[in-house]
Write a protein that holds these residues in place. Structure first.
Motif, PDB file in Angstrom:
ATOM      1  N   VAL A 556      27.065 -30.600 -32.333  1.00 29.59           N
ATOM      2  CA  VAL A 556      25.905 -31.433 -32.109  1.00 29.59           C
ATOM      3  C   VAL A 556      25.775 -31.970 -30.504  1.00 29.59           C
ATOM      4  O   VAL A 556      26.812 -32.370 -30.297  1.00 29.59           O
ATOM      5  CB  VAL A 556      25.830 -32.524 -32.934  1.00 29.59           C
ATOM      6  N   ILE A 557      24.735 -32.044 -30.177  1.00 27.90           N
ATOM      7  CA  ILE A 557      24.469 -32.657 -28.914  1.00 27.90           C
ATOM      8  C   ILE A 557      23.387 -33.598 -28.806  1.00 27.90           C
ATOM      9  O   ILE A 557      22.389 -33.315 -29.485  1.00 27.90           O
ATOM     10  CB  ILE A 557      23.984 -31.352 -27.754  1.00 27.90           C
ATOM     11  N   GLN A 558      23.599 -34.802 -28.391  1.00 27.05           N
ATOM     12  CA  GLN A 558      22.603 -35.884 -28.132  1.00 27.05           C
ATOM     13  C   GLN A 558      22.428 -36.229 -26.851  1.00 27.05           C
ATOM     14  O   GLN A 558      23.262 -36.515 -26.001  1.00 27.05           O
ATOM     15  CB  GLN A 558      23.335 -37.015 -29.010  1.00 27.05           C
ATOM     16  N   ILE A 559      21.029 -36.222 -26.501  1.00 30.82           N
ATOM     17  CA  ILE A 559      20.656 -36.973 -25.211  1.00 30.82           C
ATOM     18  C   ILE A 559      19.801 -38.165 -25.448  1.00 30.82           C
ATOM     19  O   ILE A 559      18.780 -38.047 -25.970  1.00 30.82           O
ATOM     20  CB  ILE A 559      19.864 -35.931 -24.333  1.00 30.82           C
ATOM     21  N   ILE A 560      20.423 -39.328 -24.816  1.00 28.21           N
ATOM     22  CA  ILE A 560      19.688 -40.583 -25.212  1.00 28.21           C
ATOM     23  C   ILE A 560      19.508 -41.503 -23.923  1.00 28.21           C
ATOM     24  O   ILE A 560      20.373 -41.181 -22.892  1.00 28.21           O
ATOM     25  CB  ILE A 560      20.771 -41.689 -25.898  1.00 28.21           C
ATOM     26  N   ASP A 561      18.408 -41.885 -23.607  1.00 31.70           N
ATOM     27  CA  ASP A 561      17.605 -42.533 -22.611  1.00 31.70           C
ATOM     28  C   ASP A 561      17.267 -43.943 -22.957  1.00 31.70           C
ATOM     29  O   ASP A 561      17.290 -44.312 -24.183  1.00 31.70           O
ATOM     30  CB  ASP A 561      16.789 -41.745 -21.752  1.00 31.70           C
ATOM     31  N   ASN A 562      17.077 -44.663 -22.012  1.00 27.70           N
ATOM     32  CA  ASN A 562      16.521 -46.092 -22.152  1.00 27.70           C
ATOM     33  C   ASN A 562      14.954 -46.297 -21.768  1.00 27.70           C
ATOM     34  O   ASN A 562      14.614 -47.390 -21.365  1.00 27.70           O
ATOM     35  CB  ASN A 562      17.544 -46.983 -21.428  1.00 27.70           C
ATOM     36  N   ILE A 611      20.345 -31.921 -31.115  1.00 27.29           N
ATOM     37  CA  ILE A 611      20.197 -30.493 -30.900  1.00 27.29           C
ATOM     38  C   ILE A 611      21.349 -29.868 -31.704  1.00 27.29           C
ATOM     39  O   ILE A 611      22.436 -30.154 -31.490  1.00 27.29           O
ATOM     40  CB  ILE A 611      20.439 -29.779 -29.371  1.00 27.29           C
ATOM     41  N   SER A 612      21.052 -29.136 -32.749  1.00 25.19           N
ATOM     42  CA  SER A 612      22.106 -28.524 -33.626  1.00 25.19           C
ATOM     43  C   SER A 612      22.340 -27.150 -33.236  1.00 25.19           C
ATOM     44  O   SER A 612      21.446 -26.331 -33.143  1.00 25.19           O
ATOM     45  CB  SER A 612      21.832 -28.744 -35.095  1.00 25.19           C
ATOM     46  N   LEU A 613      23.656 -26.836 -33.061  1.00 26.76           N
ATOM     47  CA  LEU A 613      23.894 -25.293 -32.469  1.00 26.76           C
ATOM     48  C   LEU A 613      25.038 -24.806 -33.451  1.00 26.76           C
ATOM     49  O   LEU A 613      25.838 -25.493 -33.744  1.00 26.76           O
ATOM     50  CB  LEU A 613      24.272 -25.243 -30.890  1.00 26.76           C
ATOM     51  N   PRO A 614      25.389 -23.600 -33.449  1.00 28.02           N
ATOM     52  CA  PRO A 614      26.405 -23.096 -34.220  1.00 28.02           C
ATOM     53  C   PRO A 614      27.557 -23.260 -33.212  1.00 28.02           C
ATOM     54  O   PRO A 614      27.399 -23.147 -31.955  1.00 28.02           O
ATOM     55  CB  PRO A 614      26.071 -21.374 -34.438  1.00 28.02           C
ATOM     56  N   ARG A 615      28.911 -23.182 -33.660  1.00 27.58           N
ATOM     57  CA  ARG A 615      29.987 -23.227 -32.957  1.00 27.58           C
ATOM     58  C   ARG A 615      30.531 -21.680 -32.580  1.00 27.58           C
ATOM     59  O   ARG A 615      30.878 -20.889 -33.532  1.00 27.58           O
ATOM     60  CB  ARG A 615      31.052 -24.083 -33.655  1.00 27.58           C
ATOM     61  N   ILE A 616      30.165 -21.297 -31.391  1.00 21.44           N
ATOM     62  CA  ILE A 616      30.604 -19.818 -30.915  1.00 21.44           C
ATOM     63  C   ILE A 616      31.855 -20.082 -29.890  1.00 21.44           C
ATOM     64  O   ILE A 616      31.466 -20.631 -28.615  1.00 21.44           O
ATOM     65  CB  ILE A 616      29.574 -19.147 -30.441  1.00 21.44           C
ATOM     66  N   GLU A 617      32.726 -19.514 -29.944  1.00 21.09           N
ATOM     67  CA  GLU A 617      34.220 -19.793 -29.424  1.00 21.09           C
ATOM     68  C   GLU A 617      34.578 -18.679 -28.531  1.00 21.09           C
ATOM     69  O   GLU A 617      35.244 -18.761 -27.733  1.00 21.09           O
ATOM     70  CB  GLU A 617      35.406 -20.219 -30.351  1.00 21.09           C
ATOM     71  N   THR A 618      34.402 -17.363 -29.121  1.00 27.78           N
ATOM     72  CA  THR A 618      34.718 -16.143 -28.557  1.00 27.78           C
ATOM     73  C   THR A 618      33.595 -15.258 -28.058  1.00 27.78           C
ATOM     74  O   THR A 618      32.475 -15.424 -28.767  1.00 27.78           O
ATOM     75  CB  THR A 618      35.785 -15.550 -29.407  1.00 27.78           C
ATOM     76  N   GLU A 619      33.713 -14.297 -27.255  1.00 27.46           N
ATOM     77  CA  GLU A 619      32.776 -13.492 -26.857  1.00 27.46           C
ATOM     78  C   GLU A 619      32.244 -12.445 -28.042  1.00 27.46           C
ATOM     79  O   GLU A 619      31.091 -12.097 -28.105  1.00 27.46           O
ATOM     80  CB  GLU A 619      33.074 -12.525 -25.717  1.00 27.46           C
ATOM     81  N   GLU A 620      33.235 -12.285 -29.059  1.00 28.88           N
ATOM     82  CA  GLU A 620      33.157 -11.549 -30.027  1.00 28.88           C
ATOM     83  C   GLU A 620      32.192 -12.287 -31.071  1.00 28.88           C
ATOM     84  O   GLU A 620      31.008 -11.326 -31.346  1.00 28.88           O
ATOM     85  CB  GLU A 620      34.327 -10.963 -30.875  1.00 28.88           C
ATOM     86  N   GLN A 621      32.319 -13.463 -31.214  1.00 26.93           N
ATOM     87  CA  GLN A 621      31.474 -14.263 -32.099  1.00 26.93           C
ATOM     88  C   GLN A 621      29.852 -14.115 -31.380  1.00 26.93           C
ATOM     89  O   GLN A 621      29.017 -14.075 -31.972  1.00 26.93           O
ATOM     90  CB  GLN A 621      31.809 -15.688 -32.154  1.00 26.93           C
ATOM     91  N   LEU A 622      30.175 -14.327 -30.170  1.00 27.32           N
ATOM     92  CA  LEU A 622      28.683 -14.272 -29.524  1.00 27.32           C
ATOM     93  C   LEU A 622      27.990 -12.990 -29.305  1.00 27.32           C
ATOM     94  O   LEU A 622      26.822 -13.116 -29.854  1.00 27.32           O
ATOM     95  CB  LEU A 622      29.087 -14.570 -27.869  1.00 27.32           C
TER      96      LEU A 622
END
Length: 631
Positions: A556-562, A611-622
């Motif tokens: 999960v990625i969060q971008i917060i501004d004021n 932003i919701s993304l899958p967890r991809i740790e290796t090039e094989e998974q990518l």
């Protein structure tokens, strides 16, 4: 290596086989194992129960035979006691002070008493008297009166010195028949031993006691004394085998063999059949005062049932050995009958199974026919199966698949076209990167020549921004590279804006090396820079990245501004902004519909982007995600 070849061979044969053959074969094999197991267990259980009951019945018969067969013991001991208590006999043994003629007369009278006792007593071979009272008298006629020295060397005589009477094993006499005997002390008037009376019994005499008992007809019977010594052996361990051996000779030899076996002494075993059980086994069980039975391994490996009776009045007992196969021959016959019935039932069930399987397989063959039509491009084909509920589900699934196939193919074509357009747009956006990099590098050095360090710094940041953005044509980059790209953009914007930018990051170390689509942070930071309009003249932007707690396979990625927040009735699909919608479409294009971008107004104004993304740790998974296998 051999196992792998065998596995490949079996798989190859299975692939070449028809389902009907496999089902019928499996049914027959399963029923064969089941029937075999049931028949074997039933046979074993029935054999065990039957064998136990037969053994108990045989043991009861053996105990009865022991009780009846040893009834003669009372008569033998009574005869010996009557001789020992005979006053006339005791007076005739008083030879002290008498002359030679008187002693001869006394001896003859004693011989008459012994002869009379032998005549009136049934089943006695001889009655003998051992005394030293007549050692000085020589007689010309043979009688049954002998000196004590005649028996003093026998092994049983020592034991008799400590008892008034005892049953004793005897050596073979001149007739060739081994004897057993009962010895009794005779005391004089002074209480001293005057003589020993010995009543001899031949083995034939004892065998006749059991001749009318059926237990002698089966197997081998041993007469065992208190110490566990085998006094006599009757019968044969395996009558069938003995009959086969004797059948090779003539009839006269067969009769002689039967007689010899019936009266075979153990110490003359070379002339007949050896006992099944050894002396150690017999002695170990003779010490017990109980009856019982046990299965032992006989000569040639055949199992033998050994039964031992309770001790009789004399503490002797009978030990009988019977071949197990003789006892269980009726059970085996019944077992073969049951097995035959089971085989017939198995064959009939196989025929019914084949007919039933053919009826089941017929709808599958119809389904296979429709599938082949579908392979040839006939998407209008349909199948109607209603044999069972499962077949109805198969028909529904096939028809649904056929109707959805065209739609799915069009969807795949559309996605492929979108991917091609995205790649084309990316290639067009590169604008000959080598030339651009060289030009920016030249401007950077030129600015340093004029000591324009701020310009040089902006050019360096721009160069990094472009290098990471292009990334050699890669669609995914690591999170740490994406963060570096965002920092470069913020650094460039901070040089040109009239207000300051406070940029901070809070990143979970476990996800820094994960792969994400590139250039997904910069569009949202750019929107914050352009549209936020902070109230305190300082734009605050915070980027947080972490691993989702409930589902570790998500990042999960969060971008917060004021800033001022989102306008009312703002929606992602209706938004005119290209960058935000482009990020959302790219994420769903490569990662699937379960991932994407969500915008809302924060708790203290400003915009909160998730932003919701899958967890991809290796090039094989990518590579799997890029190939669409995990979508």
């Amino acid at each position: 290596m051999g196992k792998r070849r065998l596995s490949l061979f079996i798989n190859h044969k299975l692939q070449q086989s028809k389902l009907t053959t496999l089902m019928v074969t499996c049914f027959i094999a399963f029923n064969l194992l089941l029937v075999s197991g049931i028949v074997w267990l039933a046979y074993q259980s029935f054999s065990t129960v039957t064998f136990t009951e037969i053994s108990k019945a045989r043991l009861a018969l053996l105990n009865e035979s022991t009780r009846r067969g040893f009834d003669f013991i009372t008569g033998v001991t009574g005869t010996a006691y009557s001789l020992a208590s005979n006053r006339e006999l005791s007076s005739l043994l008083e030879t002290a002070g008498t002359g030679r003629l008187t002693q001869i007369h006394q001896r003859r009278e004693l011989a008459k008493i012994l002869d009379h006792t032998l005549v009136v007593s049934e089943g006695i071979t001889s009655v003998e008297l051992y005394t030293d009272a007549f050692n000085g008298v020589n007689v010309t006629m043979a009688d049954r009166i002998f000196p004590v020295d005649t028996i003093a060397g026998d092994t049983w005589f020592t034991a008799l010195e400590h008892a008034d009477a005892a049953w004793v094993p005897l050596r073979e006499n001149e007739s060739g028949h081994s004897l057993v005997g009962y010895a009794q002390r005779i005391f004089d008037s002074r209480g001293s031993t005057a003589a020993y009376v010995l009543i001899r019994l031949s083995r034939a005499d004892i065998v006749r006691r059991f001749a009318d008992m059926p237990m002698v007809l089966d197997g081998q019977v041993l007469l065992v004394d208190t110490a566990g010594n085998v006094i006599m052996q009757m019968g044969e361990a395996d009558p069938v085998r003995a009959y086969d051996q004797r059948s090779s000779g003539n009839e006269d030899e067969d009769e002689d063999a039967v007689v010899a076996d019936s009266h075979l002494p153990v110490d003359a075993a070379a002339r007949g059949t050896l006992p099944v059980v050894d002396s150690e086994w017999i002695q170990g069980h003779a010490q017990q005062n109980e009856d019982g039975f046990e299965v032992v391994s006989g000569d040639g490996g055949g199992a033998q049932l050994v039964l031992y009776s309770k001790p009789a009045t004399l503490q002797w007992r009978l030990v009988q050995t019977i071949p197990v196969h003789t006892l269980l021959s009726p059970v085996r016959y019944a077992g073969w009958q049951v097995l035959g019935i089971a085989v017939v039932g198995l064959v009939c069930s196989a025929v019914f199974a084949y007919l039933f399987v053919r009826r089941i397989i017929r709808p599958l063959r119809q389904l296979i026919k429709r599938m082949r039509q579908l392979e040839k491009g006939d998407f209008e084909t349909r199948v109607h199966l209603s044999f069972t509920q499962e077949y109805a589900h198969l028909a529904y699934g096939f028809n649904h698949m056929a109707s959805r196939l065209t739609e799915l193919m069009n969807q795949v074509k559309e996605e492929s076209r979108a991917k091609r357009e995205a790649q084309t747009s990316l290639l067009e956006a590169q604008i000959k990167p080598h030339f651009l990099y060289n030009t920016l590098d030249m401007i950077h050095w030129r600015a340093l020549d004029y000591e324009a360090k701020d310009i040089s710094r902006m050019i360096v940041q721009l160069s990094k921004l472009l290098r990471i953005g292009l990334s050699g044509g890669k669609m995914f980059i690591k999170i740490r590279d994406e963060l570096e790209h965002a920092r470069c953009y913020v650094s460039i914007q901070a040089e040109r804006l009239p207000f300051s930018i406070h940029y901070e990051e809070q990143i979970d170390p476990r996800v820094r090396s994960c792969y994400i689509p590139k250039i997904i942070l910069q569009p949202f930071i750019e929107n914050a820079v352009i549209h936020a309009n902070p109230k305190d003249e300082t734009l605050q932007i915070r980027v947080e990245i972490w691993e989702e707690t409930e589902d570790p396979s998500r990042v999960v990625i969060q971008i917060i501004d004021n800033g001022q927040g989102l306008p009312e009735e703002w929606g992602l699909e209706s938004s005119s902004g290209i960058g935000v919608r482009n990020v959302h479409q790219r994420i769903q294009l490569y990662c699937g519909k379960g991932y994407g971008v969500h915008l809302r107004t924060g708790s203290s104004d400003g915009v909160q982007v998730t932003i919701s993304l899958p967890r991809i740790e290796t090039e094989e998974q990518l590579n799997l995600w890029l190939d669409g296998e995990n979508i």
